[in-house]
Design a protein around this motif. Structure first.
Motif, mmCIF file in Angstrom:
data_model
loop_
_atom_site.group_PDB
_atom_site.id
_atom_site.type_symbol
_atom_site.label_atom_id
_atom_site.label_comp_id
_atom_site.label_asym_id
_atom_site.label_seq_id
_atom_site.Cartn_x
_atom_site.Cartn_y
_atom_site.Cartn_z
ATOM 1 N N MET A 1 0.741 -1.249 -0.031
ATOM 2 C CA MET A 1 0.056 -0.069 0.023
ATOM 3 C C MET A 1 0.836 1.335 -0.087
ATOM 4 N N SER A 2 2.180 1.081 -0.215
ATOM 5 C CA SER A 2 2.985 2.231 -0.196
ATOM 6 C C SER A 2 2.742 3.101 -1.329
ATOM 7 N N ILE A 3 2.822 4.438 -1.213
ATOM 8 C CA ILE A 3 2.555 5.136 -2.399
ATOM 9 C C ILE A 3 3.828 5.694 -3.322
ATOM 10 N N TYR A 4 4.900 5.087 -2.681
ATOM 11 C CA TYR A 4 6.045 5.179 -3.436
ATOM 12 C C TYR A 4 6.907 3.997 -3.953
ATOM 13 N N LYS A 5 7.673 4.025 -5.180
ATOM 14 C CA LYS A 5 8.341 2.877 -5.438
ATOM 15 C C LYS A 5 9.465 2.609 -4.655
ATOM 16 N N ARG A 6 10.065 3.563 -4.025
ATOM 17 C CA ARG A 6 11.077 3.220 -3.118
ATOM 18 C C ARG A 6 10.565 2.837 -1.660
ATOM 19 N N ASN A 7 11.241 2.335 -0.730
ATOM 20 C CA ASN A 7 10.937 2.150 0.540
ATOM 21 C C ASN A 7 11.487 2.999 1.720
ATOM 22 N N PHE A 8 10.962 3.675 2.417
ATOM 23 C CA PHE A 8 11.634 4.793 3.123
ATOM 24 C C PHE A 8 12.396 4.096 4.489
ATOM 25 N N PHE A 9 12.066 2.697 4.770
ATOM 26 C CA PHE A 9 12.550 2.291 5.816
ATOM 27 C C PHE A 9 13.916 1.565 5.303
ATOM 28 N N GLU A 10 14.100 1.752 4.247
ATOM 29 C CA GLU A 10 15.739 1.333 3.704
ATOM 30 C C GLU A 10 16.355 2.573 3.316
ATOM 31 N N LEU A 11 17.477 2.979 3.806
ATOM 32 C CA LEU A 11 18.129 4.215 3.417
ATOM 33 C C LEU A 11 19.596 3.797 2.797
ATOM 34 N N ASN A 12 19.938 4.518 1.871
ATOM 35 C CA ASN A 12 21.321 4.340 1.409
ATOM 36 C C ASN A 12 22.312 5.056 2.342
ATOM 37 N N THR A 13 23.684 4.948 2.084
ATOM 38 C CA THR A 13 24.583 5.500 2.930
ATOM 39 C C THR A 13 24.773 6.995 3.176
ATOM 40 N N GLU A 14 24.288 7.694 2.039
ATOM 41 C CA GLU A 14 24.271 8.928 1.935
ATOM 42 C C GLU A 14 23.071 9.565 2.695
ATOM 43 N N GLU A 15 22.070 8.747 2.570
ATOM 44 C CA GLU A 15 20.865 9.415 3.266
ATOM 45 C C GLU A 15 21.010 8.826 4.801
ATOM 46 N N LYS A 16 21.661 8.081 5.207
ATOM 47 C CA LYS A 16 22.030 7.690 6.467
ATOM 48 C C LYS A 16 22.715 8.953 7.194
ATOM 49 N N GLU A 17 23.568 9.337 6.391
ATOM 50 C CA GLU A 17 24.596 10.448 7.017
ATOM 51 C C GLU A 17 23.842 11.717 7.234
ATOM 52 N N ILE A 18 23.125 12.030 6.162
ATOM 53 C CA ILE A 18 22.375 13.221 6.273
ATOM 54 C C ILE A 18 21.323 12.980 7.674
ATOM 55 N N LEU A 19 20.435 11.765 7.776
ATOM 56 C CA LEU A 19 19.679 11.658 8.819
ATOM 57 C C LEU A 19 20.449 11.843 10.231
ATOM 58 N N GLN A 20 21.614 11.127 10.206
ATOM 59 C CA GLN A 20 22.411 11.427 11.409
ATOM 60 C C GLN A 20 22.604 12.898 11.735
ATOM 61 N N GLN A 21 22.899 13.471 10.705
ATOM 62 C CA GLN A 21 23.293 15.178 11.030
ATOM 63 C C GLN A 21 22.025 15.760 11.447
ATOM 64 N N TYR A 22 20.922 15.234 11.047
ATOM 65 C CA TYR A 22 19.517 15.808 11.504
ATOM 66 C C TYR A 22 19.343 15.756 12.846
ATOM 67 N N ARG A 23 19.687 14.308 13.145
ATOM 68 C CA ARG A 23 19.248 13.898 14.743
ATOM 69 C C ARG A 23 20.311 14.416 15.621
ATOM 70 N N GLU A 24 21.467 14.890 15.245
ATOM 71 C CA GLU A 24 22.479 15.652 16.007
ATOM 72 C C GLU A 24 22.009 16.932 16.257
ATOM 73 N N LEU A 25 21.387 17.649 15.522
ATOM 74 C CA LEU A 25 20.890 18.825 15.528
ATOM 75 C C LEU A 25 19.691 19.005 16.284
ATOM 76 N N ASP A 26 18.573 17.934 15.994
ATOM 77 C CA ASP A 26 17.563 17.651 16.976
ATOM 78 C C ASP A 26 17.868 17.574 18.249
ATOM 79 N N SER A 27 18.584 16.874 18.691
ATOM 80 C CA SER A 27 18.899 16.519 19.886
ATOM 81 C C SER A 27 19.384 17.790 20.709
ATOM 82 N N GLN A 28 19.642 18.890 20.139
ATOM 83 C CA GLN A 28 19.950 19.904 20.610
ATOM 84 C C GLN A 28 18.828 21.010 21.013
ATOM 85 N N VAL A 29 17.694 20.238 20.630
ATOM 86 C CA VAL A 29 16.329 20.932 20.898
ATOM 87 C C VAL A 29 15.429 20.005 21.710
ATOM 88 N N SER A 30 14.806 20.600 22.736
ATOM 89 C CA SER A 30 14.011 19.604 23.664
ATOM 90 C C SER A 30 12.673 19.504 22.796
#
Length: 276
Positions: A1-30
């Motif tokens: 029932m996904s509306i995308y051809k890709r699966n957002f539960f599976e990230l490539n290496t670049e996406e994982k790096e971007i997500l990690q950067q985001y989470r590091e920033l997000d951790s600085q905000v309550s």
């Protein structure tokens, strides 16, 4: 029932790096948005930059990553989405049926066209929104689309029935024809089913939800005031004054009637404003 051809539960290496950067920033905000550092503006600007670089972050952090309607992509993929809209218009200008419309939306990842209903016809979905195509109401029913949208009062559910763009839409005097009546009958069947079985839908939602998230009570506890229904059928030329009168009366009974030109107009507005 996904509306995308890709699966957002599976990230490539670049996406994982971007997500990690985001989470590091997000951790600085309550959670409450109380910034733990003095450079508030810098933090949020960096997060916005990451969103533009990786809109997938919104999908990954959502309740249903593979069903999330991503408003950032309305801007980043605007030209592509406008081309899809033009192709959609070309399609319904032909003598096509409901199945061909459903297939077009699925195959072209054009769910934003249906999602455009949120722009001016609901009071929810501006904060968070998801769309499911051919959503099952087991064992005998299926909604062509289910949109789940949130506002300050929680999540709401919009069940959508597509009918044909042409053929037996209205009678000569403007009364609802066989096609619209069929759609209304289908929606009434859904209403009866939901009255008795809504709580069982959690089994469907759990198949597609983000395993790191817990769904709020709206997904478990039936509240008829959170349910809305739409039938889409015909074109503007099929509707006259009597049709619009019947349309208003139907809305009072909880079922909104749209023609496909309404959806085209809403999609043009959506792609202009880039906001659901």
């Amino acid at each position: 029932m996904s509306i995308y051809k890709r699966n957002f539960f599976e990230l490539n290496t670049e996406e994982k790096e971007i997500l990690q950067q985001y989470r590091e920033l997000d951790s600085q905000v309550s959670i409450k948005g109380i910034v733990q550092r003095k450079n508030t503006v810098d933090l949020h600007m960096k997060m916005l930059e990451l969103y533009r670089k990786g809109p997938f972050i919104l999908n990954v952090n959502s309740y249903f990553p593979n069903n999330f309607l991503n408003d950032i992509e309305l801007a980043t993929k605007n030209a592509d989405y406008n081309i899809k809209l033009e192709k959609f218009i070309e399609l319904i200008d032909k003598d096509v049926n409901e199945r061909e419309v459903l297939n077009f939306i699925r195959d072209n990842e054009a769910h934003f066209i249906i999602g455009s209903i949120l722009c001016n016809h609901t009071l929810y979905g501006h904060h968070d929104r998801y769309i499911f195509q051919e959503f099952p109401l087991p064992p005998n029913h299926q909604a062509d689309f289910l949109i789940v949208g949130r506002n300050s009062m929680g999540f709401h559910f919009l069940f959508i029935e597509l009918e044909n763009p042409s053929g037996k839409i209205t009678l000569k005097d403007g009364a609802f024809g066989e096609t619209i009546r069929k759609g209304i009958g289908q929606v009434n069947d859904w209403k009866h089913w939901l009255d008795k079985n809504f709580s069982t839908l959690i089994n469907v939602f759990n198949k597609y939800k983000n395993p790191t998230e817990n769904l709020p009570s709206e997904f478990y506890e039936y509240d008829s005031t959170r349910m809305e229904y739409v039938v889409i059928a015909g074109r503007r030329k099929d509707f006259n004054d009597k049709t619009y009168l019947l349309k208003r009366e139907s809305a009072k009974n909880g079922i909104k009637i749209f023609h496909y030109d309404n959806i085209i107009d809403e999609t043009k507005w959506l792609l202009k404003t880039c906001s659901y």
